[in-house]
Design an enzyme around this catalytic site. Structure first.
Site, PDB file in Angstrom:
ATOM      1  N   HIS A 115     -59.691 105.447  22.182  1.00 44.70           N
ATOM      2  CA  HIS A 115     -58.987 106.645  21.282  1.00 44.70           C
ATOM      3  C   HIS A 115     -58.060 106.099  19.906  1.00 44.70           C
ATOM      4  O   HIS A 115     -57.085 106.894  19.563  1.00 44.70           O
ATOM      5  CB  HIS A 115     -57.709 107.260  22.296  1.00 44.70           C
ATOM      6  CG  HIS A 115     -58.365 107.935  23.438  1.00 44.70           C
ATOM      7  ND1 HIS A 115     -57.861 108.315  24.634  1.00 44.70           N
ATOM      8  CD2 HIS A 115     -59.647 108.579  23.658  1.00 44.70           C
ATOM      9  CE1 HIS A 115     -58.821 108.812  25.444  1.00 44.70           C
ATOM     10  NE2 HIS A 115     -59.831 109.117  24.719  1.00 44.70           N
ATOM     11  N   CYS A 146     -54.774 109.279   0.181  1.00 43.54           N
ATOM     12  CA  CYS A 146     -55.557 107.855  -0.017  1.00 43.54           C
ATOM     13  C   CYS A 146     -55.378 107.640  -1.290  1.00 43.54           C
ATOM     14  O   CYS A 146     -55.680 108.064  -2.322  1.00 43.54           O
ATOM     15  CB  CYS A 146     -56.817 108.339   0.445  1.00 43.54           C
ATOM     16  SG  CYS A 146     -57.920 106.996   0.280  1.00 43.54           S
TER      17      CYS A 146
HETATM   18 ZN   LIG Z   1     -59.922 108.330   0.907  1.00 39.98          ZN
END
Ligand SMILES: [Zn+2]
Length: 243
Positions: A115, A146
């Site tokens: 998990h 990101c």
């Molecule tokens: Zn990314």
């Protein structure tokens, strides 16, 4: 009962939430009054990540500090020591449903996290090249983005409604097909994954042991032996060094 490790060549152990109970960790469903169960089901679902990623972070980010502060208990340590004592002709694989990383911190080397790991962050964009990385920040106030693609970052765990990581599942299945000893610790023996894993292990001819606080009701006949008690007491007794 104590396992004579020298009798086995391929050992597979599955662990669930019961093994981390003595480390004081909240589970998905028991986040200590901060979250109601329906909140966990709603905001722990992959849908929430797409629609309201801040909620995903508020839910799982809040687990990062308690997990980082938790310590491996005697059960984690006994498993790591058992693995370290095995010879070069023996193989060992620890498959865990837990996302707390305590097995690795106890010293276990061959660990599959079915998990994922709450202490890691990854990009939510499946086409992005960013690799999962260790991250202690809870990100409760702002969704992290990101650095590679500008998309949303997410905790590196399997959310409700998501499939398992394919490589982890493949490794687990392959090991089960060849194992001669299978032990499930601190997890339900009647539902996936233990119920499926023990069936594979029995097909392979393995000795199968169920170690848990609570007995199975009804019993799962694929488990040949059942040992009951707290994981932190059972596991050192079961896998400890014989004197
Ligand atoms: Zn990314």
């Amino acid at each position: 009962m104590q396992i004579d490790a020298s009798r086995y060549h391929r050992v597979v152990v599955l662990t669930g939430a019961g093994i981390s109970a003595a480390s004081g960790l909240p589970t998905y469903r028991g986040l200590g009054g901060i979250w109601e169960e329906h909140d966990v089901e709603e905001y722990g679902h992959v849908r929430a990540l797409h629609e309201r990623p801040q909620r995903t972070w508020q839910l799982f980010g809040s687990m990062r500090t308690p997990v980082a502060q938790a310590k491996p208990n005697a059960a984690h340590l006994a498993l790591a020591q058992f693995e370290a004592r095995l010879g070069s002709h023996q193989s060992f694989l620890l498959i865990t449903q837990n996302i707390d990383g305590l097995h690795q911190r106890a010293g276990s080397r061959r660990v599959i996290e079915l998990h994922g790991n709450i202490g890691q962050t990854r990009c939510a964009n499946p086409d992005c090249s960013l690799q999962p990385f260790p991250d202690a920040a809870p990100h409760a106030d702002r969704v992290p983005l990101c650095p590679t693609c500008g998309g949303v970052l997410r905790p590196d765990i399997v959310l409700f409604g998501e499939p398992l990581p394919a490589f982890a599942e493949w490794q687990a299945k392959r090991a089960l097909r060849e194992c001669d000893l299978f032990i499930a610790i601190g997890t339900s023996g009647l539902v996936w994954p233990a119920a499926n894993f023990v069936r594979s292990a029995r097909y392979a001819g393995a000795r199968t042991i169920y170690a848990n606080l609570e007995p199975m009701s009804p019993p799962n006949p694929a488990f040949q032996e059942v040992v009951l008690g707290k994981a932190e007491e059972l596991v050192p007794r079961l896998l400890g060094e014989s004197i």
